[in-house]
Design a protein around this motif. Structure first.
Motif, PDB file in Angstrom:
ATOM      1  N   GLU A  56      21.252  -4.030   5.562  1.00 16.81           N
ATOM      2  CA  GLU A  56      21.383  -3.684   4.094  1.00 16.81           C
ATOM      3  C   GLU A  56      19.821  -3.711   3.291  1.00 16.81           C
ATOM      4  OE1 GLU A  56      23.484  -5.121  -0.759  1.00 16.81           O
ATOM      5  OE2 GLU A  56      21.910  -6.593   0.618  1.00 16.81           O
ATOM      6  N   GLY A  57      19.799  -2.354   2.638  1.00 21.33           N
ATOM      7  CA  GLY A  57      17.791  -2.741   2.810  1.00 21.33           C
ATOM      8  C   GLY A  57      17.469  -3.896   1.646  1.00 21.33           C
ATOM      9  N   LEU A  58      16.776  -3.429   0.729  1.00 15.58           N
ATOM     10  CA  LEU A  58      15.703  -4.140   0.117  1.00 15.58           C
ATOM     11  C   LEU A  58      14.191  -3.864  -1.225  1.00 15.58           C
ATOM     12  CD1 LEU A  58      15.917  -7.107  -1.473  1.00 15.58           C
ATOM     13  CD2 LEU A  58      13.611  -7.995   0.555  1.00 15.58           C
ATOM     14  N   ASN A  59      14.890  -4.371  -2.340  1.00 15.67           N
ATOM     15  CA  ASN A  59      12.706  -3.710  -2.850  1.00 15.67           C
ATOM     16  C   ASN A  59      12.184  -4.755  -2.710  1.00 15.67           C
ATOM     17  OD1 ASN A  59      14.871  -1.812  -3.667  1.00 15.67           O
ATOM     18  ND2 ASN A  59      13.682  -0.445  -4.489  1.00 15.67           N
ATOM     19  N   LEU A  60      11.109  -4.161  -3.128  1.00 19.32           N
ATOM     20  CA  LEU A  60       9.801  -5.472  -3.480  1.00 19.32           C
ATOM     21  C   LEU A  60       9.317  -4.713  -4.122  1.00 19.32           C
ATOM     22  CD1 LEU A  60       8.852  -7.531   0.177  1.00 19.32           C
ATOM     23  CD2 LEU A  60      10.503  -7.971  -2.002  1.00 19.32           C
ATOM     24  N   ASP A  61       8.849  -5.339  -5.242  1.00 14.19           N
ATOM     25  CA  ASP A  61       7.694  -4.529  -6.589  1.00 14.19           C
ATOM     26  C   ASP A  61       7.001  -5.315  -7.077  1.00 14.19           C
ATOM     27  OD1 ASP A  61       7.372  -3.467  -9.317  1.00 14.19           O
ATOM     28  OD2 ASP A  61       8.507  -1.997  -8.873  1.00 14.19           O
ATOM     29  N   SER A  62       6.090  -5.485  -7.345  1.00 14.43           N
ATOM     30  CA  SER A  62       4.726  -6.167  -7.786  1.00 14.43           C
ATOM     31  C   SER A  62       4.757  -6.175  -9.382  1.00 14.43           C
ATOM     32  CB  SER A  62       2.876  -6.222  -6.167  1.00 14.43           C
ATOM     33  OG  SER A  62       2.652  -5.079  -7.587  1.00 14.43           O
ATOM     34  N   TRP A  63       5.017  -5.293  -9.651  1.00 20.19           N
ATOM     35  CA  TRP A  63       5.253  -5.192 -11.203  1.00 20.19           C
ATOM     36  C   TRP A  63       6.351  -5.835 -11.832  1.00 20.19           C
ATOM     37  CZ3 TRP A  63       7.739  -3.459 -14.867  1.00 20.19           C
ATOM     38  CH2 TRP A  63       7.287  -3.701 -16.299  1.00 20.19           C
ATOM     39  N   ALA A  64       7.263  -5.603 -10.849  1.00 18.08           N
ATOM     40  CA  ALA A  64       8.437  -6.316 -11.746  1.00 18.08           C
ATOM     41  C   ALA A  64       8.975  -7.796 -11.372  1.00 18.08           C
ATOM     42  CB  ALA A  64      10.002  -5.161 -11.733  1.00 18.08           C
ATOM     43  N   ALA A 107      -0.108  -1.614  -1.775  1.00 20.32           N
ATOM     44  CA  ALA A 107      -1.311  -2.552  -1.975  1.00 20.32           C
ATOM     45  C   ALA A 107      -1.195  -3.935  -1.936  1.00 20.32           C
ATOM     46  CB  ALA A 107      -2.632  -1.359  -1.964  1.00 20.32           C
ATOM     47  N   ASP A 108      -0.131  -3.788  -3.173  1.00 19.80           N
ATOM     48  CA  ASP A 108      -0.372  -5.236  -3.562  1.00 19.80           C
ATOM     49  C   ASP A 108       0.172  -6.208  -2.565  1.00 19.80           C
ATOM     50  OD1 ASP A 108      -1.377  -4.330  -5.811  1.00 19.80           O
ATOM     51  OD2 ASP A 108      -0.100  -4.647  -7.531  1.00 19.80           O
ATOM     52  N   LEU A 109       1.179  -5.708  -2.152  1.00 16.47           N
ATOM     53  CA  LEU A 109       1.982  -6.212  -1.621  1.00 16.47           C
ATOM     54  C   LEU A 109       1.338  -6.738  -0.105  1.00 16.47           C
ATOM     55  CD1 LEU A 109       5.715  -4.437  -1.432  1.00 16.47           C
ATOM     56  CD2 LEU A 109       4.878  -6.346  -2.568  1.00 16.47           C
ATOM     57  N   SER A 110       0.689  -6.072   0.263  1.00 17.28           N
ATOM     58  CA  SER A 110       0.186  -5.613   1.784  1.00 17.28           C
ATOM     59  C   SER A 110      -1.245  -7.796   1.284  1.00 17.28           C
ATOM     60  CB  SER A 110      -1.134  -4.341   2.180  1.00 17.28           C
ATOM     61  OG  SER A 110      -1.720  -4.879   2.730  1.00 17.28           O
ATOM     62  N   ARG A 111      -1.848  -7.504   0.402  1.00 18.00           N
ATOM     63  CA  ARG A 111      -2.949  -8.292  -0.208  1.00 18.00           C
ATOM     64  C   ARG A 111      -1.871  -9.998   0.302  1.00 18.00           C
ATOM     65  NH1 ARG A 111      -4.418  -5.057  -4.243  1.00 18.00           N
ATOM     66  NH2 ARG A 111      -4.702  -3.409  -4.039  1.00 18.00           N
ATOM     67  N   LEU A 112      -0.575  -9.736  -0.735  1.00 14.40           N
ATOM     68  CA  LEU A 112      -0.159 -10.822  -0.920  1.00 14.40           C
ATOM     69  C   LEU A 112       0.665 -11.037  -0.145  1.00 14.40           C
ATOM     70  CD1 LEU A 112       1.139 -13.087  -3.628  1.00 14.40           C
ATOM     71  CD2 LEU A 112       2.835 -11.166  -3.687  1.00 14.40           C
ATOM     72  N   LEU A 113       1.094 -10.427   1.513  1.00 21.23           N
ATOM     73  CA  LEU A 113       2.056 -11.077   1.602  1.00 21.23           C
ATOM     74  C   LEU A 113       1.450 -10.896   3.236  1.00 21.23           C
ATOM     75  CD1 LEU A 113       4.956  -9.217   0.831  1.00 21.23           C
ATOM     76  CD2 LEU A 113       4.080 -11.623   1.010  1.00 21.23           C
ATOM     77  N   GLY A 114       0.118 -10.446   3.333  1.00 23.20           N
ATOM     78  CA  GLY A 114      -0.440 -10.322   4.299  1.00 23.20           C
ATOM     79  C   GLY A 114      -0.016  -9.523   5.044  1.00 23.20           C
ATOM     80  N   ILE A 115       0.637  -8.084   5.314  1.00 23.63           N
ATOM     81  CA  ILE A 115       1.226  -6.784   6.233  1.00 23.63           C
ATOM     82  C   ILE A 115       0.557  -6.317   6.901  1.00 23.63           C
ATOM     83  CG2 ILE A 115       3.102  -6.230   6.165  1.00 23.63           C
ATOM     84  CD1 ILE A 115       4.639  -7.803   4.614  1.00 23.63           C
ATOM     85  N   PRO A 116      -0.165  -5.611   7.510  1.00 25.72           N
ATOM     86  CA  PRO A 116      -0.810  -4.510   7.577  1.00 25.72           C
ATOM     87  C   PRO A 116      -0.737  -3.518   7.367  1.00 25.72           C
ATOM     88  CG  PRO A 116      -0.089  -5.657   9.765  1.00 25.72           C
ATOM     89  CD  PRO A 116      -0.144  -6.495   9.025  1.00 25.72           C
ATOM     90  N   VAL A 117      -0.744  -2.167   7.510  1.00 23.47           N
ATOM     91  CA  VAL A 117      -0.141  -0.957   7.053  1.00 23.47           C
ATOM     92  C   VAL A 117      -0.446   0.004   8.254  1.00 23.47           C
ATOM     93  CG1 VAL A 117      -0.555   1.346   5.944  1.00 23.47           C
ATOM     94  CG2 VAL A 117      -0.819  -0.834   4.655  1.00 23.47           C
TER      95      VAL A 117
END
Length: 438
Positions: A56-64, A107-117
């Motif tokens: 199952e998929g998932l959404n991550l949303d730094s605003w909501a 980009a917010d998720l990258s900063r918060l979670l330390g995940i590269p792009v």
């Protein structure tokens, strides 16, 4: 340990979705337990991620979602998983003015979670200039690390060599190139991509995407770029609470847009989700104590819904004693009537007094913050819920019901009262994602 990587791009339409879906299937073929995640408010792509992996998929949303909830959801997604691939919405840095780290961008998720792009560059119409774009991404925000580049829609092997040499000379790894191929595109319609469940040959299409990624990209290199994560458990306070112990969920081709994290959380706290099909003329099961009509495409099935007497009568009886809530498409069905694209009006359930139309379309798209005006399925009076709207239908008759919520846009600018409530029935065009706490 679970590893994670974000798939980003300069803009929508760069080919992120096709690359992501192909990579998900390609890694799953290797026996890697891989899960797809979508950044932002997108209910279409998680279905394709699910189809590609069986997970199952998932959404991550730094605003909501508050950062603690993002951490909580990431921890849940990582459990039992080897690799998380997060697909960016729009351009990697695109978002709203929601405050530091709360723009809704990947980009917010990258900063918060330390995940590269892993950057997907559509190099059609350019070659060495692609290096300037890649360098811009590398230096625009040092806290968002570019791990590598995929060249997409290249015209020839010579085109690949020119673009790759320039990007690698600038110090970025190129993990491969996908040549231009119109057959890799997914079908579209008025709300974007056709859902995975509606695609007549979805598994064959995903296999073709995976075949292309396996032959065009260095999968071992890509896997090495993913970073090991140690997600924190995070707070669950911002989760939207279940509306009942046994929740009847409308679930068929007309009602499809329920965010995966909502159902997962409701089940985790002991609620049972009981599907039923209005299109099959089924009423919400009497043993349930709440009913939820998700978003979807009721305008495509308006005549069938109008003729579904057992559904309509059963829903009316249910609503006499138990809460019923409709989101977007569900809200349209709760009204008096729905006008389809041809201008034909169809009677709906009439549990609320508004009417809607799809005949004269107007896009409504954006983040929404809702302050509840009365206690109901989403929470108590005064609770604040964050989510979004995405629809082309419009209200042609506002009716006479009490409003559901005070609505503001993503920057806090008031929009006004929205939705409706009558007795135990509530509805709104607003898709709820998470609560605001603290």
């Amino acid at each position: 340990m679970t590893k994670a990587l974000i798939i980003g791009a300069p803009r929508s339409g760069s080919g992120k979705t096709s690359v992501t879906i192909g990579l998900l299937r390609a890694f799953a073929r290797r026996g890697i337990r891989v899960r797809g995640i979508k950044s932002g408010p997108d209910y279409i792509d998680p279905g394709f991620h699910h189809a590609a992996t069986g997970i199952e998929g998932l959404n991550l949303d730094s605003w909501a979602m508050q950062p603690e909830l993002v951490q909580n959801l990431l921890a849940g997604a990582a459990d039992g998983t080897d690799l998380l691939i997060i697909e960016s919405a729009m351009g990697l840095f695109d978002g709203i003015s929601g405050g530091e780290g709360r723009t809704g961008s990947a980009a917010d998720l990258s900063r918060l979670l330390g995940i590269p792009v892993l950057l997907v560059l559509d190099v059609s119409g350019q070659s060495q200039t692609a290096a300037a774009v890649a360098v811009g991404f590398r230096h625009y925000d040092p806290a968002v690390r570019m791990a590598g580049v995929v060249l997409n829609r290249a015209g020839s092997e010579r085109h690949v060599r020119l673009s790759k040499a320039a990007i690698e000379a600038a110090g970025l790894d190129v993990v491969g190139a996908v040549l231009r191929n119109g057959e890799l595109s997914l079908p579209e319609r008025h709300l974007g991509l056709v859902q995975a469940s509606e695609h007549p040959a979805i598994q064959n299409h995903i296999d073709r995407l995976a075949d292309v990624m396996e032959t065009s990209l260095d999968l071992d290199h890509i896997l090495s770029l993913a970073t090991e994560i140690a997600p924190q458990s995070g707070s669950t306070a911002a989760h939207l609470p279940p509306s009942g112990q046994r929740i009847a969920i409308a679930s068929d081709a007309a009602f499809t847009f329920l965010y995966p994290h909502l159902g997962r959380h409701w089940r985790s706290v002991g609620a049972e989700l009981v599907p039923f099909s209005p299109l099959a003329n089924e009423a919400p099961p009497n043993a349930c104590d709440a009913c939820w009509l998700p978003g979807g495409y009721p305008e495509l099935f308006a005549a069938t819904l109008a003729a579904a007497d057992h559904f309509r009568n059963g829903l009316a009886r249910f609503a006499e004693t138990r809460p019923v809530h409709g989101e977007c498409g569900g809200y349209m069905v709760l009204g008096e009537g729905l006008e389809d694209a041809e201008g034909n009006r169809h009677a709906m359930t009439g549990l609320l007094s508004h009417s809607t139309s799809f005949a004269t379309r107007k896009m409504n798209l954006g983040y929404r913050q809702a302050k509840l005006l009365a206690e109901g399925p989403m929470g108590k009076t005064g609770d604040v819920i964050r989510g979004h709207e995405f629809h082309y239908a419009r209200v042609t008759d506002a009716g006479h019901d009490e409003a559901f919520a005070e609505i503001a846009d993503g920057t806090g600018t008031p929009i006004g009262r929205s939705g409706g409530r009558r007795g135990l029935v509530t509805g709104t065009f607003f898709h709820a994602i998470a609560r605001v706490t603290g």
